[in-house]
Scaffold this motif. Structure first.
Motif, PDB file in Angstrom:
ATOM      1  N   SER A 134       0.953  -1.067  -0.058  1.00  0.00           N
ATOM      2  CA  SER A 134      -0.024   0.063  -0.031  1.00  0.00           C
ATOM      3  C   SER A 134       0.770   1.378   0.141  1.00  0.00           C
ATOM      4  O   SER A 134       0.676   2.263  -0.650  1.00  0.00           O
ATOM      5  CB  SER A 134      -0.892  -0.030   1.208  1.00  0.00           C
ATOM      6  OG  SER A 134      -1.757  -1.302   1.243  1.00  0.00           O
ATOM      7  N   MET A 135       1.827   1.270   0.572  1.00  0.00           N
ATOM      8  CA  MET A 135       2.768   2.469   0.868  1.00  0.00           C
ATOM      9  C   MET A 135       3.395   2.839  -0.689  1.00  0.00           C
ATOM     10  O   MET A 135       3.474   3.585  -1.055  1.00  0.00           O
ATOM     11  CB  MET A 135       3.954   2.052   1.964  1.00  0.00           C
ATOM     12  CG  MET A 135       5.030   3.324   2.212  1.00  0.00           C
ATOM     13  SD  MET A 135       5.940   2.708   3.445  1.00  0.00           S
ATOM     14  CE  MET A 135       7.017   1.561   2.695  1.00  0.00           C
ATOM     15  N   PHE A 136       4.080   1.713  -1.243  1.00  0.00           N
ATOM     16  CA  PHE A 136       4.752   2.125  -2.352  1.00  0.00           C
ATOM     17  C   PHE A 136       3.708   2.039  -3.669  1.00  0.00           C
ATOM     18  O   PHE A 136       4.199   2.249  -4.758  1.00  0.00           O
ATOM     19  CB  PHE A 136       5.851   0.894  -2.592  1.00  0.00           C
ATOM     20  CG  PHE A 136       6.681   1.407  -1.889  1.00  0.00           C
ATOM     21  CD1 PHE A 136       7.533   2.334  -1.945  1.00  0.00           C
ATOM     22  CD2 PHE A 136       7.335   0.229  -0.942  1.00  0.00           C
ATOM     23  CE1 PHE A 136       8.636   2.646  -1.199  1.00  0.00           C
ATOM     24  CE2 PHE A 136       8.526   0.533  -0.430  1.00  0.00           C
ATOM     25  CZ  PHE A 136       9.185   1.915  -0.260  1.00  0.00           C
ATOM     26  N   SER A 137       2.313   1.860  -3.361  1.00  0.00           N
ATOM     27  CA  SER A 137       1.248   2.434  -4.368  1.00  0.00           C
ATOM     28  C   SER A 137       1.063   3.700  -4.684  1.00  0.00           C
ATOM     29  O   SER A 137       0.239   4.258  -5.489  1.00  0.00           O
ATOM     30  CB  SER A 137      -0.017   1.455  -4.072  1.00  0.00           C
ATOM     31  OG  SER A 137       0.298   0.254  -4.322  1.00  0.00           O
ATOM     32  N   ASN A 138       1.359   4.543  -3.622  1.00  0.00           N
ATOM     33  CA  ASN A 138       1.552   6.259  -3.317  1.00  0.00           C
ATOM     34  C   ASN A 138       2.533   6.683  -4.148  1.00  0.00           C
ATOM     35  O   ASN A 138       3.741   6.565  -3.619  1.00  0.00           O
ATOM     36  CB  ASN A 138       1.217   6.320  -1.847  1.00  0.00           C
ATOM     37  CG  ASN A 138       0.938   7.922  -1.671  1.00  0.00           C
ATOM     38  OD1 ASN A 138       0.935   8.621  -2.551  1.00  0.00           O
ATOM     39  ND2 ASN A 138       0.429   8.281  -0.618  1.00  0.00           N
ATOM     40  N   PRO A 139       2.379   7.577  -5.039  1.00  0.00           N
ATOM     41  CA  PRO A 139       3.247   8.185  -5.733  1.00  0.00           C
ATOM     42  C   PRO A 139       4.392   9.113  -4.795  1.00  0.00           C
ATOM     43  O   PRO A 139       5.455   9.256  -5.041  1.00  0.00           O
ATOM     44  CB  PRO A 139       2.852   8.944  -6.792  1.00  0.00           C
ATOM     45  CG  PRO A 139       1.447   8.337  -7.108  1.00  0.00           C
ATOM     46  CD  PRO A 139       1.232   7.629  -5.726  1.00  0.00           C
ATOM     47  N   ILE A 140       3.528   9.581  -3.879  1.00  0.00           N
ATOM     48  CA  ILE A 140       4.247  10.489  -2.782  1.00  0.00           C
ATOM     49  C   ILE A 140       5.443   9.697  -2.039  1.00  0.00           C
ATOM     50  O   ILE A 140       6.426  10.324  -1.790  1.00  0.00           O
ATOM     51  CB  ILE A 140       3.303  11.238  -1.882  1.00  0.00           C
ATOM     52  CG1 ILE A 140       2.475  12.155  -2.594  1.00  0.00           C
ATOM     53  CG2 ILE A 140       4.134  11.933  -0.903  1.00  0.00           C
ATOM     54  CD1 ILE A 140       1.364  12.765  -1.689  1.00  0.00           C
ATOM     55  N   MET A 141       5.106   8.626  -1.746  1.00  0.00           N
ATOM     56  CA  MET A 141       6.144   7.585  -1.158  1.00  0.00           C
ATOM     57  C   MET A 141       7.070   7.265  -1.934  1.00  0.00           C
ATOM     58  O   MET A 141       8.273   7.267  -1.602  1.00  0.00           O
ATOM     59  CB  MET A 141       5.496   6.328  -0.487  1.00  0.00           C
ATOM     60  CG  MET A 141       4.483   6.467   0.546  1.00  0.00           C
ATOM     61  SD  MET A 141       5.179   6.902   2.017  1.00  0.00           S
ATOM     62  CE  MET A 141       4.928   8.604   1.914  1.00  0.00           C
ATOM     63  N   TRP A 142       6.984   7.188  -3.130  1.00  0.00           N
ATOM     64  CA  TRP A 142       8.172   7.090  -4.213  1.00  0.00           C
ATOM     65  C   TRP A 142       8.897   8.327  -4.347  1.00  0.00           C
ATOM     66  O   TRP A 142      10.293   7.994  -3.875  1.00  0.00           O
ATOM     67  CB  TRP A 142       7.537   6.982  -5.596  1.00  0.00           C
ATOM     68  CG  TRP A 142       7.130   5.369  -5.973  1.00  0.00           C
ATOM     69  CD1 TRP A 142       6.173   4.647  -5.705  1.00  0.00           C
ATOM     70  CD2 TRP A 142       8.009   4.327  -6.756  1.00  0.00           C
ATOM     71  NE1 TRP A 142       6.227   3.346  -6.092  1.00  0.00           N
ATOM     72  CE2 TRP A 142       7.336   3.165  -6.674  1.00  0.00           C
ATOM     73  CE3 TRP A 142       9.514   4.560  -7.287  1.00  0.00           C
ATOM     74  CZ2 TRP A 142       7.823   2.302  -7.426  1.00  0.00           C
ATOM     75  CZ3 TRP A 142       9.937   3.296  -7.734  1.00  0.00           C
ATOM     76  CH2 TRP A 142       9.279   2.302  -7.918  1.00  0.00           C
ATOM     77  N   LEU A 143       8.471   9.440  -4.033  1.00  0.00           N
ATOM     78  CA  LEU A 143       9.276  10.631  -4.150  1.00  0.00           C
ATOM     79  C   LEU A 143      10.007  10.843  -2.648  1.00  0.00           C
ATOM     80  O   LEU A 143      11.173  11.012  -2.791  1.00  0.00           O
ATOM     81  CB  LEU A 143       8.449  11.966  -4.303  1.00  0.00           C
ATOM     82  CG  LEU A 143       8.870  13.169  -4.003  1.00  0.00           C
ATOM     83  CD1 LEU A 143      10.029  13.331  -5.308  1.00  0.00           C
ATOM     84  CD2 LEU A 143       7.804  14.399  -4.099  1.00  0.00           C
TER      85      LEU A 143
END
Length: 198
Positions: A134-143
Motif C-alpha cells: 500500500s505504501m509504495f502504491s502511493n506516488p508521494i512515497m516513491w518521491l
C-alpha cells in the motif's frame, strides 16, 4: 583532554558509530529482500524478529549511535570553524559546497526519523507485507523514498571512503569498492518498490 577536541579519537569513534549503522543497513536490506519470497515468509520473519531480545537491544543501540554520530559530526565542524588561525581549518572540497554537504546530511537524518516513525507507529504490523504494498502504491512515497535513497547513497559513499581513510585503508581500489557497495545497496532497496508496481 576534551574528547571533542581530540581529532583522531573523535574521527575513530564517529567511524565506529557509522560502521554500526552500516551493519544495520546490510541486515535491514537482507531482511527486506524477504519481500520477494512472498507475503507469508516476509510477515513471519518480522513477527518472529520483533519478539526477540535482540530487537530491543538493536533499537537502543541504533538510537544511541545515531545521536552520537550526529552530535560528533556537528561538534567537529563547529570546532573546525573556530580553530585558531584560518590555515588550520579544514576546507570542504570545491566540488562539494558546504551547504550541499550539510543539506544532504540533514535530509538523510530527516528521512531516517520519518521512516522510523512510519514503520514503528503508522503501519499495520499484523500484515507488514500488505502495508508495504500500500505504501509504495502511493506516488508521494516513491518521491520521499527516492530522495531518501539519493541522500543515503551520497552519505554512504562519503562515509565509507572516510572510514577507510580513518583506519589507513584508503586507495583507488577501496574507493571503487565503496562505489560498488553503494550501487548494490541502492539497487537492492529499489527492487522492493519496483516489485510492487511491476
Amino acid at each position: 583532554m576534551n574528547f571533542f577536541n581530540h581529532t583522531a579519537t573523535r574521527k575513530k569513534w564517529m567511524a565506529i558509530a557509522g560502521l554500526i549503522w552500516l551493519l544495520y543497513l546490510v541486515f535491514h536490506l537482507l531482511s527486506l529482500l524477504n519481500f520477494h519470497s512472498g507475503k507469508d515468509t516476509f510477515n513471519d520473519f518480522y513477527h518472529w524478529f520483533s519478539q526477540t531480545p535482540f530487537y530491543a537491544f538493536m533499537l537502543v543501540l541504533l538510537i544511541a549511535t545515531l545521536i552520537f554520530h550526529v552530535i560528533t559530526a556537528v561538534s567537529r565542524q563547529l570546532y573546525n570553524n573556530t580553530s585558531a588561525g584560518v590555515r588550520y581549518q579544514k576546507k570542504y572540497p570545491e566540488a562539494i559546497p558546504r551547504v550541499l554537504a550539510w543539506g544532504g546530511a540533514a535530509a538523510l537524518f530527516a528521512f531516517i526519523v520519518f521512516h522510523s516513525v512510519q514503520m514503528t507507529l503508522l503501519i499495520d504490523k499484523v500484515d507488514l507485507y500488505q502495508s508495504i504494498v500500500s505504501m509504495f502504491s502511493n506516488p508521494i512515497m516513491w518521491l520521499i523514498y527516492g530522495l531518501g535513497l539519493i541522500t543515503l547513497a551520497a552519505h554512504l559513499h562519503h562515509g565509507l571512503t572516510n572510514v577507510l581513510q580513518t583506519f589507513g585503508l584508503s586507495s583507488k581500489h577501496h574507493h571503487a569498492a565503496a562505489i560498488g557497495i553503494v550501487l548494490v545497496v541502492v539497487v537492492s532497496f529499489i527492487s522492493i518498490p519496483m516489485s510492487v508496481i511491476l
